[in-house]
Design an enzyme around this catalytic site. Sequence first.
Site, short mmCIF file in Angstrom:
data_model
loop_
_atom_site.label_atom_id
_atom_site.label_comp_id
_atom_site.label_asym_id
_atom_site.label_seq_id
_atom_site.Cartn_x
_atom_site.Cartn_y
_atom_site.Cartn_z
N ASP A 13 0.84 -1.20 0.00
CA ASP A 13 0.00 0.00 0.00
C ASP A 13 0.88 1.26 0.00
O ASP A 13 1.59 1.51 0.97
CB ASP A 13 -0.88 -0.04 1.26
CG ASP A 13 -2.06 0.91 1.20
OD1 ASP A 13 -2.18 1.65 0.21
OD2 ASP A 13 -2.85 0.91 2.14
N ASP A 14 0.83 2.01 -1.09
CA ASP A 14 1.61 3.26 -1.21
C ASP A 14 3.11 3.02 -1.31
O ASP A 14 3.91 3.83 -0.85
CB ASP A 14 1.35 4.20 -0.02
CG ASP A 14 -0.03 4.81 0.01
OD1 ASP A 14 -0.90 4.33 -0.74
OD2 ASP A 14 -0.25 5.75 0.80
N CYS A 53 -6.24 4.20 -3.75
CA CYS A 53 -6.38 2.84 -3.20
C CYS A 53 -7.55 2.03 -3.74
O CYS A 53 -7.36 0.99 -4.36
CB CYS A 53 -6.48 2.92 -1.68
SG CYS A 53 -4.97 3.51 -0.86
N HIS A 109 -11.00 -1.92 2.01
CA HIS A 109 -11.27 -0.60 1.41
C HIS A 109 -12.06 -0.70 0.12
O HIS A 109 -11.84 0.07 -0.82
CB HIS A 109 -9.95 0.16 1.19
CG HIS A 109 -10.12 1.65 1.18
ND1 HIS A 109 -9.15 2.53 0.75
CD2 HIS A 109 -11.17 2.43 1.54
CE1 HIS A 109 -9.58 3.77 0.85
NE2 HIS A 109 -10.81 3.74 1.33
N ASP A 252 -0.09 -1.05 -4.80
CA ASP A 252 -1.39 -0.65 -5.35
C ASP A 252 -1.30 0.61 -6.20
O ASP A 252 -2.15 0.85 -7.06
CB ASP A 252 -2.44 -0.49 -4.24
CG ASP A 252 -2.13 0.61 -3.23
OD1 ASP A 252 -0.98 1.07 -3.16
OD2 ASP A 252 -3.06 1.01 -2.49
#
Length: 424
Positions: A13-14, A53, A109, A252
């Site tokens: 993530d990121d 995201c 999410h 992502d």
Amino acid sequence: MSKKPNVILILTDDQGWADVNCYGSKDLHTPNMDKLAHEGVRFTQFYAAASVCSPSRASMLTGMNPHAAGLPGNASSTKGETGMPTDRFTLAEMMKQAGYATGHVGKWHLGYTPETMPNGQGFDYSYGHMGGCIDNYSHFFYWHGPNRHDLWENGKEIWADGKYFPDLMATQAEAFIDQHSMEPFFLYYAINLPHYPLQPDEKWRAYYKDLDSPRKEYAAFVSTIDERIGKLLKKLDALGLRENTVIIFQSDHGYSKEERTFGGGGSAGPFRGAKFSLFEGGIRVPAIISWKGHLPENVSRNQMALNIDWFPTIAELCGIATPSNLEGKSLVPILKNNDIPSKHQTFIWQNNGSWAVRKNDWKLIGDPWDSSDKGRLDPEKDKLFLTNMAMDSTEMTNLSAKYPEKVAELLAEYTHWPYSKLEQ
């Protein structure tokens, strides 16, 4: 042991494009991510279908662009709010129909109602948080609150106060593999790191203490991920499953420069842009696939590929009939033969007011935003920003005035796209 290959899809993530040693980092310790690349195929022009995201995840799990997947923007992190429509056929649903045990561990999410949470979207088992981010010790939503606890197992709220979420994820992922080691399984391991809040292991804080902030905080979180991936690989080896398991790894989208991540810390290497941006740094991501003994090892592929391609790729590797409505294309031919051209001639992105078209080596961005602040953009002259990936992938020079015919060609591609915000 199952004859069908198991599949583990690891999503970080990121994480920036260059934030793995095998992608050019010189200051990170990422031996396990690098091991996957050494034992598999590493993509150099691999894209997320969105620079934020939820739409990136929706596209990956449906094999369609985020708009077709029904989630072009971030899902709400509020309990009771819906997300990706339930009539979309997910990767988990395909695997479940094919006889696989399906598990989700980590971040979701993609919806916060029973129907749009993981157990409603094809997963037999789910453990993790439903919103965009949590504190890794209290497991409360990191933004608004304070009373928004977010830790769930199979749709039931659970409590693990004070326990480190990366360790909880690792424990549940390994338990899922243990439980299903004698049957085919699909594990979606959606690691919520290095997304803020940056709360790495203390050992990694010490390891990177001499780096400048915010790189040292971010670097420590990346190595925290890498260590957990290493544990997963050891579990597969201990159970004798490594050569019967397809492992896919990607981020992502690009790294974040938000205030909550100390204003940066990640790197896209030579590329302009970061999270939220449609410059390369926002959408080009590290991506690796490894299946020992079945796919080439220690090779790279420069063909353009996208996260929507994992769906049909997994289907082909597992001998499952691929749904006919997918936008993604199987990467198996490219994995096995570097002479095969990209399966995508054109792809289109759209994020809020910005949009981008990639057609062969040409790329046009409308109303560009450079969240990395690598260079200035003129509101008028750069309203349409043209680049060529073969000429200069840094996207620091706008070629629109030099190649007006290419601008017109790519603009037409976007205008006629069903989800275009321009008048046709």
